[in-house]
Design an enzyme around this catalytic site. Structure first.
Site, PDB file in Angstrom:
ATOM      1  N   ASN A 114       0.836  -1.200   0.000  1.00 52.14           N
ATOM      2  CA  ASN A 114       0.000   0.000   0.000  1.00 52.14           C
ATOM      3  C   ASN A 114       0.876   1.257   0.000  1.00 52.14           C
ATOM      4  O   ASN A 114       2.085   1.172   0.222  1.00 52.14           O
ATOM      5  CB  ASN A 114      -0.941  -0.017   1.212  1.00 52.14           C
ATOM      6  CG  ASN A 114      -0.203   0.224   2.502  1.00 52.14           C
ATOM      7  OD1 ASN A 114       0.842  -0.370   2.750  1.00 52.14           O
ATOM      8  ND2 ASN A 114      -0.733   1.090   3.342  1.00 52.14           N
ATOM      9  N   CYS A 170       1.725   3.647   1.950  1.00 53.40           N
ATOM     10  CA  CYS A 170       2.630   3.948   3.069  1.00 53.40           C
ATOM     11  C   CYS A 170       3.517   2.773   3.453  1.00 53.40           C
ATOM     12  O   CYS A 170       4.379   2.907   4.337  1.00 53.40           O
ATOM     13  CB  CYS A 170       1.826   4.392   4.278  1.00 53.40           C
ATOM     14  SG  CYS A 170       1.067   6.011   4.065  1.00 53.40           S
ATOM     15  N   GLU A 187       2.908  -0.267   4.909  1.00 55.38           N
ATOM     16  CA  GLU A 187       2.758  -1.115   6.089  1.00 55.38           C
ATOM     17  C   GLU A 187       2.129  -2.479   5.803  1.00 55.38           C
ATOM     18  O   GLU A 187       2.266  -3.402   6.600  1.00 55.38           O
ATOM     19  CB  GLU A 187       1.949  -0.392   7.177  1.00 55.38           C
ATOM     20  CG  GLU A 187       0.488  -0.149   6.846  1.00 55.38           C
ATOM     21  CD  GLU A 187       0.256   1.212   6.225  1.00 55.38           C
ATOM     22  OE1 GLU A 187      -0.887   1.711   6.292  1.00 55.38           O
ATOM     23  OE2 GLU A 187       1.216   1.778   5.670  1.00 55.38           O
TER      24      GLU A 187
END
Length: 760
Positions: A270, A272, A274
């Protein structure tokens, strides 16, 4: 249902309330209490009718207590009356190598963006620039298609202010990888502004870097170019240092810990970073606020409530599992895949503040021990809760008991949890992550430190969007733990430091933390997190490229699944600014470990010798000790390498290399073998550990009109550590012609970007 009048929420800072009202109270509810009531009712609607009231009350209790913080789309959208029913932050899609597939993916991307979701995909299947097309002509390459997706993302705005975040990955062996690495140059070219980019590195590539081998750039079996693996690695590190992108995605490490190994590859992430996922997956996220479980913060009985933490983790797992049934999905393919595997991502926030409240410096050995405890507690409580849910609601439809228990990560679980999974099954394929939690931690976390990150600063200025186009305002902000500490001191509940206004040593912030120690801490948590960890390593201002360049390699070696950095001296301005910003950037030395390996140089001077101990920290010269040896007895007795151990009271002992045992070769050597050149050694050491390039140090020594034999010998020692083409990257040392990166070559300072050269 709970009466909100009995559960009052108090805002600690104006900015926290403003962020919440702007970003999450979009339905004009009467305060936080009503927002939480509606969220609890909506998510509990996924439960069986006879259980809804009980679970609704449970969810409300965790929300109003501040222990559990759902992700942004849940906070903004999850209401019984909401028109937007997307409760998930991000999604992944596929991107195949045909014009029809590309534009199908562009349509999927637009649908997700319109719902307010971020999008991640792997661009490695796209043919490189110049490759032949079946209908004639040649391909325009990966970057050209990324620009189309970027423009689409800029066009679609959700709710009048939210643009969709994106991330694109490209394999390190793709022929377009060099242009991919360098396409984003921060504020200098403002390319792909809606994208993060990350390079998929493999074990084979990192081995080629270590062994200085050639590396082939290939597509569908054809070799397009061959270059040195180290040159490609240096290009990656150099662009990341100067422009903060790309990051790295450790593909083989990710795949080794894939709980669904028998059915799919986790080859994308994704925006970001994570959650590592296959295509057509989603991010269903929430975080437990660690600061809410500290007993007697800053006090003599300070501790952590592990029992309460485990209870809140269990509620969080149930909450996120219900989100999967309460949400509306942007694509049918995502709905089908997500409900078959029921992937969720529960993590935590507030780690930096938790450590401060326990009076533990972030990155210290003691903090690593607490990371072990918290990471293990999160993992075990999550997997046990998911197994309990499976007994109540059934396992995820794609569950294969035997294959799941063979997964490498699952094998690390305690035996009693593995037995529970064997008997009851599992509700979710993977469970844990550590997300960035930026604005949720700033608002509902009362500006606690974000996710796994250290405290950015005790006080700082933050740029905040007003909601009117790209307009921002700047406000002064206090860290949650620091504000609590000040309040407890004023109330006399904790003792002030001796000087009254000083800042105790345990208040470590981004500026104080050695980047390598930060990676060590992240690596401890990664052992217990089945997904990935979103952590932007904020470099201390003034970090040199010499210190930086091995960070990617170190992160890979420590087992991180992904890694990215932010350089405050780079080309992209951050949203956070220090209040005490200085005109001249200052370098902050990494904290010295108790022991450092050292090279032992024996320099003849007249009838005797001088011994120089050169301490090495992560491959770079860190400190120098100069010991007189008039009779030559030390030179004869000492080996070529050893370890310098620092004890309390500034005592330094010289020991053999680690494998040679604990025998002390020289005890308290800075006192017993006091040198008339000790001051020079201290000054040189200070320069080295604060990142001054070696070439500058050598040049300064050579300018001394009284350049004696001893100084000349020290200069020769320093020169031996200057690597060919050593880069000098500081705010004050850019190319005067193009602003590019400067490197040393043959005693000259040259620009790696335009070739301009200037010799002393």
């Amino acid at each position: 249902m709970n009466n909100p009048q009995n559960h009052q929420w108090t805002w600690q800072q104006k900015i926290c309330r403003e962020i919440f009202e702007t970003k999450y109270n979009l339905h004009k509810e009467r305060g936080v209490e009503e927002v939480f009531e509606n969220i609890a009712r909506e998510i509990a609607s996924a439960e069986k009718p006879e259980k809804r009231k009980e679970v609704e009350a449970l969810f409300f209790r965790e929300l109003i207590s501040g222990r559990f913080i759902p992700a942004g789309r849940i906070l903004a959208n999850a209401r019984p009356f909401s028109e937007i029913k997307n409760y998930n932050n991000c999604f992944t899609i596929d991107l195949e190598d045909s014009m029809e597939s590309i534009y199908d993916s562009l349509k999927e991307d637009a649908i997700i963006s319109k719902m307010g979701g971020g999008v991640g995909f792997d661009a490695s299947k796209l043919r490189p620039k110049g490759a032949p097309l079946s209908g004639g002509g040649t391909s325009s390459g990966v970057i050209s298609f990324l620009r189309i997706f970027d423009q689409s993302a800029k066009t679609i705005v959700t709710g009048g202010q939210r643009r969709s975040a994106h991330i694109a990955l490209l394999d390190i062996s793709h022929p377009d990888i060099e242009s991919f690495i360098t396409v984003k140059q921060g504020d200098e070219n403002k390319e792909l502004t809606q994208f993060n980019i990350s390079v998929k590195i493999s074990d084979a590539f990192m081995q080629a870097v270590e062994e200085d081998k050639d590396w082939n750039l290939t597509f569908e079996g054809k070799v397009y170019k061959t270059l040195k693996a180290r040159d490609l690695y240096d290009l990656l590190a150099r662009n990341a240092f100067r422009h903060n992108e790309p990051g790295i995605f450790c593909q083989d490490t990710v795949e080794r810990f894939n709980n669904g190994w028998w059915a799919f590859k986790m080859d994308r992430v994704n925006p970001c970073g994570e959650l590592v996922m296959p295509p057509y997956s989603l991010c269903c996220l929430g975080a437990v606020n660690l600061t809410r479980f500290v007993i007697d913060p800053f006090g003599p009985r300070r501790n952590f409530d592990f029992s309460g933490f485990a209870d809140s983790v269990g509620v969080g797992i149930r909450f996120l599992d219900d989100v999967l049934d309460a949400t509306v999905y942007p694509l049918e393919r995502i709905k089908t895949f997500s409900r078959a595997w029921r992937r969720i991502g529960l993590g935590f926030t507030g780690l930096g503040d938790l450590l401060a409240m326990l009076k533990i410096p972030y990155g210290s050995p003691e903090s690593l021990g607490w990371a072990e405890k918290i990471g293990r507690a999160l993992r075990d409580a999550s997997y046990q809760a998911s197994s309990n849910l499976a007994a109540e609601k059934g396992s995820f439809p794609a569950f294969d008991r035997d294959k799941f228990l063979q997964a490498r990560f699952v094998k690390t679980l305690p035996e009693d949890i593995r037995e529970s999974i064997a008997r009851r099954g599992m509700r979710n394929i993977q469970l844990n992550t550590i997300a960035p939690t930026g604005t949720t931690s700033l608002s509902l976390g009362q500006n606690c430190s974000s996710g796994i990150e250290p405290i950015f600063a005790l006080e700082y200025n933050r740029s905040i969007r007003t909601g009117r186009d790209d307009e921002t305002v700047t406000e002064k902000v206090f860290d949650y733990g620091w504000l609590l500490y000040r309040q407890l001191r004023e109330q006399g509940k904790i003792e002030a430091p001796p000087d009254g206004d000083g800042v105790p040593e345990f208040w470590t912030t981004t500026r104080d933390i050695d980047p390598y120690a930060s990676i060590e801490l992240q690596a401890v948590f990664q052992q217990y997190i089945d997904h990935s960890i979103s952590k932007t390593l904020n470099l201390p201002p003034g970090t040199s490229f010499e210190t930086y360049k091995n960070l990617f390699r170190f992160a890979y070696q420590k087992g991180l699944k992904g890694f990215t950095t932010f350089n405050p001296d780079g080309s992209l301005k951050g949203i956070l600014e220090y209040r005490d910003e200085e005109k001249i950037p200052r370098r902050f030395a990494p904290r010295r470990p108790t022991e450092l390996p050292c090279d032992i140089h024996k320099i003849r001077q007249g009838e005797g010798f001088f011994i120089i101990l050169a301490g090495i920290y992560h491959g770079s010269l860190y400190e120098l000790f100069m010991l007189p040896d008039p009779g030559g007895s030390l030179a004869e007795a000492l080996p070529e390498r050893g370890r310098v151990r620092k004890s309390e009271g500034r005592r330094y002992d010289l020991l053999p290399e680690a494998e040679a045992g604990e025998e002390v070769l020289l005890k308290d050597f800075t006192r017993i073998y006091a040198s008339p050149n000790a001051s020079l050694g201290r000054l040189l050491s200070m320069s080295l550990r604060h990142g001054t390039p070696l070439q500058f140090v050598v040049d300064q020594l050579s300018k001394d009109n009284h350049f004696l034999d001893f100084e000349r010998a020290v200069s020769r020692v320093l020169k031996s550590y200057i690597q060919d083409g050593e880069e000098v990257v500081t705010s004050g040392n850019r190319c005067s012609e193009c602003g590019g990166v400067l490197v040393f070559r043959d005693g000259c300072m040259a620009c790696r970007d335009c070739g301009f050269s200037k010799c002393n």
